[in-house]
Motif scaffolding. Structure first.
Motif, PDB file in Angstrom:
ATOM      1  N   THR A  29      10.749 -17.321  -3.067  1.00 26.11           N
ATOM      2  CA  THR A  29      10.476 -17.030  -1.659  1.00 26.11           C
ATOM      3  C   THR A  29      11.635 -16.198  -1.144  1.00 26.11           C
ATOM      4  O   THR A  29      12.798 -16.547  -1.343  1.00 26.11           O
ATOM      5  CB  THR A  29      10.336 -18.310  -0.811  1.00 26.11           C
ATOM      6  OG1 THR A  29      11.520 -19.112  -0.947  1.00 26.11           O
ATOM      7  CG2 THR A  29       9.134 -19.111  -1.254  1.00 26.11           C
ATOM      8  N   CYS A  30      11.336 -15.096  -0.483  1.00 29.61           N
ATOM      9  CA  CYS A  30      12.386 -14.157  -0.103  1.00 29.61           C
ATOM     10  C   CYS A  30      13.173 -14.623   1.110  1.00 29.61           C
ATOM     11  O   CYS A  30      14.281 -14.161   1.348  1.00 29.61           O
ATOM     12  CB  CYS A  30      11.786 -12.782   0.184  1.00 29.61           C
ATOM     13  SG  CYS A  30      10.822 -12.727   1.719  1.00 29.61           S
ATOM     14  N   GLY A  31      12.580 -15.508   1.930  1.00 30.13           N
ATOM     15  CA  GLY A  31      13.266 -15.939   3.145  1.00 30.13           C
ATOM     16  C   GLY A  31      13.147 -14.928   4.269  1.00 30.13           C
ATOM     17  O   GLY A  31      13.906 -14.984   5.239  1.00 30.13           O
ATOM     18  N   CYS A  32      12.183 -13.995   4.167  1.00 26.36           N
ATOM     19  CA  CYS A  32      12.026 -12.953   5.187  1.00 26.36           C
ATOM     20  C   CYS A  32      11.833 -13.539   6.589  1.00 26.36           C
ATOM     21  O   CYS A  32      12.354 -13.008   7.571  1.00 26.36           O
ATOM     22  CB  CYS A  32      10.834 -12.058   4.849  1.00 26.36           C
ATOM     23  SG  CYS A  32      10.917 -11.278   3.238  1.00 26.36           S
ATOM     24  N   PHE A  33      11.046 -14.597   6.669  1.00 27.55           N
ATOM     25  CA  PHE A  33      10.792 -15.250   7.952  1.00 27.55           C
ATOM     26  C   PHE A  33      11.255 -16.706   7.913  1.00 27.55           C
ATOM     27  O   PHE A  33      10.629 -17.583   8.518  1.00 27.55           O
ATOM     28  CB  PHE A  33       9.309 -15.176   8.302  1.00 27.55           C
ATOM     29  CG  PHE A  33       8.783 -13.769   8.409  1.00 27.55           C
ATOM     30  CD1 PHE A  33       9.263 -12.909   9.383  1.00 27.55           C
ATOM     31  CD2 PHE A  33       7.825 -13.295   7.527  1.00 27.55           C
ATOM     32  CE1 PHE A  33       8.795 -11.603   9.481  1.00 27.55           C
ATOM     33  CE2 PHE A  33       7.347 -11.996   7.613  1.00 27.55           C
ATOM     34  CZ  PHE A  33       7.832 -11.146   8.590  1.00 27.55           C
ATOM     35  N   GLY A  34      12.345 -16.955   7.185  1.00 24.05           N
ATOM     36  CA  GLY A  34      12.877 -18.306   7.093  1.00 24.05           C
ATOM     37  C   GLY A  34      11.866 -19.268   6.498  1.00 24.05           C
ATOM     38  O   GLY A  34      11.082 -18.916   5.607  1.00 24.05           O
TER      39      GLY A  34
ATOM     40  N   GLN B 163       3.678 -10.920  -1.694  1.00 26.49           N
ATOM     41  CA  GLN B 163       3.343 -10.768  -0.279  1.00 26.49           C
ATOM     42  C   GLN B 163       4.501 -10.118   0.480  1.00 26.49           C
ATOM     43  O   GLN B 163       4.286  -9.255   1.334  1.00 26.49           O
ATOM     44  CB  GLN B 163       3.023 -12.137   0.328  1.00 26.49           C
ATOM     45  CG  GLN B 163       1.695 -12.728  -0.128  1.00 26.49           C
ATOM     46  CD  GLN B 163       1.497 -14.162   0.331  1.00 26.49           C
ATOM     47  OE1 GLN B 163       2.468 -14.884   0.600  1.00 26.49           O
ATOM     48  NE2 GLN B 163       0.253 -14.591   0.418  1.00 26.49           N
ATOM     49  N   SER B 164       5.724 -10.538   0.158  1.00 28.28           N
ATOM     50  CA  SER B 164       6.903  -9.950   0.793  1.00 28.28           C
ATOM     51  C   SER B 164       7.026  -8.477   0.451  1.00 28.28           C
ATOM     52  O   SER B 164       7.339  -7.642   1.319  1.00 28.28           O
ATOM     53  CB  SER B 164       8.171 -10.691   0.344  1.00 28.28           C
ATOM     54  OG  SER B 164       8.108 -12.044   0.692  1.00 28.28           O
ATOM     55  N   PHE B 165       6.762  -8.142  -0.816  1.00 27.48           N
ATOM     56  CA  PHE B 165       6.840  -6.744  -1.234  1.00 27.48           C
ATOM     57  C   PHE B 165       5.777  -5.910  -0.514  1.00 27.48           C
ATOM     58  O   PHE B 165       6.060  -4.788  -0.055  1.00 27.48           O
ATOM     59  CB  PHE B 165       6.649  -6.649  -2.748  1.00 27.48           C
ATOM     60  CG  PHE B 165       6.633  -5.240  -3.271  1.00 27.48           C
ATOM     61  CD1 PHE B 165       7.772  -4.447  -3.203  1.00 27.48           C
ATOM     62  CD2 PHE B 165       5.473  -4.699  -3.810  1.00 27.48           C
ATOM     63  CE1 PHE B 165       7.761  -3.139  -3.680  1.00 27.48           C
ATOM     64  CE2 PHE B 165       5.456  -3.397  -4.290  1.00 27.48           C
ATOM     65  CZ  PHE B 165       6.601  -2.616  -4.221  1.00 27.48           C
ATOM     66  N   GLY B 166       4.571  -6.448  -0.391  1.00 27.93           N
ATOM     67  CA  GLY B 166       3.514  -5.739   0.332  1.00 27.93           C
ATOM     68  C   GLY B 166       3.877  -5.497   1.781  1.00 27.93           C
ATOM     69  O   GLY B 166       3.651  -4.404   2.327  1.00 27.93           O
ATOM     70  N   LYS B 167       4.470  -6.521   2.409  1.00 31.52           N
ATOM     71  CA  LYS B 167       4.921  -6.385   3.799  1.00 31.52           C
ATOM     72  C   LYS B 167       5.979  -5.294   3.916  1.00 31.52           C
ATOM     73  O   LYS B 167       5.964  -4.476   4.855  1.00 31.52           O
ATOM     74  CB  LYS B 167       5.453  -7.737   4.271  1.00 31.52           C
ATOM     75  CG  LYS B 167       5.987  -7.778   5.696  1.00 31.52           C
ATOM     76  CD  LYS B 167       7.493  -7.633   5.756  1.00 31.52           C
ATOM     77  CE  LYS B 167       8.193  -8.753   5.020  1.00 31.52           C
ATOM     78  NZ  LYS B 167       9.673  -8.570   5.044  1.00 31.52           N
ATOM     79  N   ASP B 168       6.905  -5.251   2.969  1.00 32.09           N
ATOM     80  CA  ASP B 168       7.979  -4.255   3.011  1.00 32.09           C
ATOM     81  C   ASP B 168       7.442  -2.842   2.762  1.00 32.09           C
ATOM     82  O   ASP B 168       7.972  -1.866   3.320  1.00 32.09           O
ATOM     83  CB  ASP B 168       9.051  -4.596   1.978  1.00 32.09           C
ATOM     84  CG  ASP B 168       9.923  -5.766   2.416  1.00 32.09           C
ATOM     85  OD1 ASP B 168       9.918  -6.075   3.620  1.00 32.09           O
ATOM     86  OD2 ASP B 168      10.590  -6.362   1.557  1.00 32.09           O
ATOM     87  N   ILE B 169       6.402  -2.712   1.931  1.00 32.61           N
ATOM     88  CA  ILE B 169       5.798  -1.389   1.699  1.00 32.61           C
ATOM     89  C   ILE B 169       5.187  -0.853   2.990  1.00 32.61           C
ATOM     90  O   ILE B 169       5.345   0.334   3.331  1.00 32.61           O
ATOM     91  CB  ILE B 169       4.737  -1.459   0.580  1.00 32.61           C
ATOM     92  CG1 ILE B 169       5.404  -1.644  -0.784  1.00 32.61           C
ATOM     93  CG2 ILE B 169       3.861  -0.211   0.570  1.00 32.61           C
ATOM     94  CD1 ILE B 169       6.274  -0.481  -1.224  1.00 32.61           C
TER      95      ILE B 169
END
Length: 402
Positions: A122-127, A136-142
């Motif tokens: 889990t990347c911790g993007c949104f805590g 999912q995190s990579f897709g969001k960042d793209i």
């Protein structure tokens, strides 16, 4: 040529109209709001974000940065919030565009690396508020990367909403102070919103249970086969392996260990990793968490990094509560029994000491040490060591009412 150059500058200063202007504003709002939200949700729990940074440091063999993980967590949260706010008001548009571009390239690389190599799940993007898988995190960042590229190309067309330069500087200074202040405040106290399983009001034993009828995770075995005669290779699922009757053919042999693959996620309790033992390894989890009376749990996941002065105050509080109200107080730590006993003797610690893994202890309370007031396995309240109430306040608020 001079007239053409002047005309170009004049056009750049004119307000945008139509689809281009609307699109640029849409990008500003989407990126700005998302960066503010992302930074704010992580600033709500900078200590938790610092744990995530430490995972990345371990992956890239940069553990020397772990000493600065909290400072870096607070700084990154503040940077995201500041970039988002500055983008919305159009302040320092060129610098902000460059900052956003560099930041999203960095984040995209991390999430791509995590997704491909399965290193940080889990990347911790949104805590802990919104948990995303690496892909999912990579897709969001793209998506963000595409939007930010659009902003970067049109950075000259982003004009400040506040026309007075002094007023703009004042607003930016206030935004900077608030951005850093949010993380500093929650680090020195506790998250304003607790998204973890050990929040106030949660019953730990209930959070560890799987309800009757709940479906567990479903896995499928994959076999790698090799034909002794033809040297042909096959890969088959366990279902295909049985259905094809290939197992009856002695020419086909299984190579290596079968692989287990999750095909359907089932029910998973919120707490799956908490086991509390004494120094001899005996399990005290149920006994401590099912205590029908008020009990105090002091959590110091790492005694080597804990605040010793706070431990001394908590020790005095525990002693008074036990002597006057027969309150059971225990210390939970992930240190070895030998180190914990040495720490206890050096600090004349009164409470019993029990042991648990570092991961759940970090989730129990975002402080080292932190305090949980419990009854019947339910967390009545919890405090950072900076906000633990006095003995009299605890007595008046909880004990004398019951």
């Amino acid at each position: 040529m001079k007239d053409i150059h002047n005309n170009k500058n004049t056009l750049n200063k004119l307000p945008l109209h139509g689809a281009v202007g609307a699109g640029l504003w849409a990008c500003r709002i989407l990126v700005g709001v998302l960066f503010i939200f992302s930074g704010l949700i992580k600033a709500n729990d900078p200590l938790g974000f610092s744990y995530k940074l430490e995972e990345y440091f371990e992956v890239f063999h940069m553990t020397f940065f772990s000493h600065f993980s909290v400072s870096m967590a607070i700084f990154l949260c503040a940077l995201e919030m500041f970039f988002g706010f500055a983008l919305l008001i159009g302040a320092y548009s060129k610098q902000i565009a460059w900052g956003l571009l560099l930041l999203i390239i960095f984040f995209t690389f991390l999430t791509f690396y995590s997704a491909v190599f399965h290193v940080v799940q889990t990347c911790g993007c949104f805590g802990d508020a919104i948990v995303l898988t690496p892909w999912q995190s990579f897709g969001k960042d793209i998506v963000l990367f595409v939007l930010i590229i659009g902003l970067f190309i049109n950075r000259d067309k982003i004009h400040p909403l506040i026309k007075n330069s002094n007023a703009e500087k004042g607003v930016v200074i206030i935004a900077t102070i608030l951005s850093f202040g949010a993380g500093i405040y929650t680090y020195n106290f506790l998250p304003v919103m607790d998204f973890l399983a050990y929040k106030v009001g949660a019953n730990i034993l209930d959070e560890m249970k799987t309800p009757p009828g709940a479906k567990p995770d479903e896995y499928e075995m994959t076999y790698h086969l090799k034909n002794k005669k033809t040297r042909e290779l096959k890969t088959m699922s366990s279902t295909e392996y049985i259905k094809s009757n290939i197992w009856k053919d002695t020419n086909w042999q299984i190579q290596g260990e079968p692989e287990s693959k999750l095909i359907k996620k089932g029910f998973s309790p919120k707490i799956v990793d908490l086991t509390i033992n004494d120094a001899q390894g005996s399990d005290y989890t149920h006994e401590l968490l099912s205590n029908p009376f008020y009990n105090v749990i002091i959590v110091a996941y790492n005694l080597d990094k804990t605040n010793v002065a706070a431990i001394g105050k908590l020790n005095a509080l525990a002693l008074n509560l036990t002597q006057n109200y027969n309150i059971r107080t225990v210390l939970l730590t992930s240190n070895s029994a030998k180190d914990a006993e040495a720490f206890s003797k050096a600090n004349h610690f009164f409470s019993e000491i029990f042991y648990a893994d570092e991961v759940p202890l970090k989730s129990m309370v975002r402080a080292n040490p932190g305090v949980l007031l419990m009854k019947n396995g339910t967390i009545i309240n919890k405090w950072h060591f900076n906000t633990v109430p006095t003995y009299d306040n605890i007595v008046n608020q909880y004990l004398d009412k019951h």
